[in-house]
Scaffold this motif. Structure first.
Motif, short mmCIF file in Angstrom:
data_model
loop_
_atom_site.label_atom_id
_atom_site.label_comp_id
_atom_site.label_asym_id
_atom_site.label_seq_id
_atom_site.Cartn_x
_atom_site.Cartn_y
_atom_site.Cartn_z
N ASP A 223 -14.00 -30.37 -26.36
CA ASP A 223 -12.77 -31.16 -26.19
C ASP A 223 -12.28 -31.07 -24.74
OD1 ASP A 223 -10.25 -32.50 -27.21
OD2 ASP A 223 -9.43 -30.61 -26.49
N GLY B 176 -6.09 -36.18 -32.52
CA GLY B 176 -6.32 -36.15 -33.96
C GLY B 176 -5.75 -37.41 -34.57
N PRO C 64 -6.51 -32.82 -31.63
CA PRO C 64 -7.71 -32.74 -32.47
C PRO C 64 -7.58 -31.58 -33.47
CG PRO C 64 -8.31 -32.84 -30.15
CD PRO C 64 -6.82 -32.69 -30.19
N THR D 169 -10.76 -35.53 -35.59
CA THR D 169 -10.97 -35.35 -34.15
C THR D 169 -11.56 -36.65 -33.62
OG1 THR D 169 -11.31 -32.96 -34.28
CG2 THR D 169 -12.29 -34.09 -32.39
#
Ligand code: IPD
Ligand code: CA
Ligand code: CA
Length: 258
Positions: free
Chosen positions: A212, A224, A230, A235
């Motif tokens: 990420d 998210g 996320p 995600t």
């Protein structure tokens, strides 16, 4: 911390690549009969947690295979010693070691080591994302119907059944979809401009922490459900032009529930 993460990931990568037994089998199963752990997942996590204990004894650890401890420094290492275990078990090349360091819920450092590709991705918060020494930038703008998007399917049947339905509805609206088999590598491929986007439901912190940061530092957006970071529910990582459109569509299709 970057140097420590890189060295721990390098060593674990060598162990996994060179130490894979020819008759590698399944040692245990977790969330379902197809969610497997091999002796090598455990050996790689031991190597990483041992290295961190030696070099960063005050820090906390969250490791997928249970190598966890509470620290006193405020830094926590989030580790997936082998992301893409099913690929590894079958001898497919897409698997990686993922190591991130976080403080106060923010990821500071992320390293994803993909030995069979000969690739090491890394990022430091605010410092850009790199593949080796090469600075990464995600892809440029493209209409959604020309976007290549990767995803993954959870090990639990009820979750993957609904995920398959979401993918069925998504495919006609994209260039194509991919299922690589390693969430960490998917996120790095978004960073490297090899994918326009990636999404998945059911990820845990160790799957996504390093990738990420690497995706964001390469200019991609991640999140998210709308307005959220996320998480297990959903995600999403994508180029800035694709991100909101893809996330909105995924929300509409119910990609965040079973
Ligand atoms: C899995 C991989 C896979 C993703 C699964 C993850 P593991 O991790 O990242 O691509 O679809 O959701 O659990 O079990 O190989 O570490
Ligand atoms: Ca994983
Ligand atoms: Ca794993």
């Amino acid at each position: 911390m970057l140097a420590i993460a890189r060295e721990a990931a390098r060593r674990a990568g060598v162990l996994l690549r060179d130490g894979r037994p020819a008759d590698l089998g399944v040692k245990a199963t977790k969330s379902s009969p197809i969610d497997v752990v091999t002796e090598m997942d455990i050996a790689a996590e031991k190597l990483i947690t041992g290295y961190l204990a030696e070099h960063r004894p005050e820090d906390g650890i969250l490791g997928e295979e249970g190598g966890s401890r509470t620290g006193t420094s405020g830094v926590r290492w989030v580790i997936d010693p082998l992301d893409g275990t099913v690929n590894y078990l079958y001898g497919l090349p897409t698997w990686a070691v993922s190591i991130a360091a976080e403080r106060d819920g923010e990821t500071l450092v992320g390293v994803v080591e993909a030995p069979m590709r000969g690739e090491t991705f890394h990022a430091v918060r605010g410092g850009g994302a790199y593949l080796g020494e090469h600075r990464l930038a995600c892809r440029g703008a493209a209409p959604m119907e020309q976007c290549l998007v990767s995803t993954g399917f959870n090990y639990v049947t009820t979750v993957r059944t609904h995920q398959a339905e979401v993918a069925r509805q998504l495919i006609p609206r994209l260039r194509d979809i991919r299922r690589g088999g390693s969430a960490a590598v998917d996120l790095c491929d978004v960073a490297a401009g090899r994918l326009d986007g990636y999404y998945e439901r059911g990820l845990n912190p160790w799957d996504l922490a390093a990738g990420d940061l690497i995706a964001r530092e390469a200019g991609a957006l991640t999140g998210g459900r709308p307005g959220e970071r996320p998480a297990y529910d959903l995600t999403v990582a994508a180029t800035p032009t694709l991100f909101e459109q893809l996330r909105g569509l995924l929300d509409e299709l119910g990609a965040w529930h079973d």
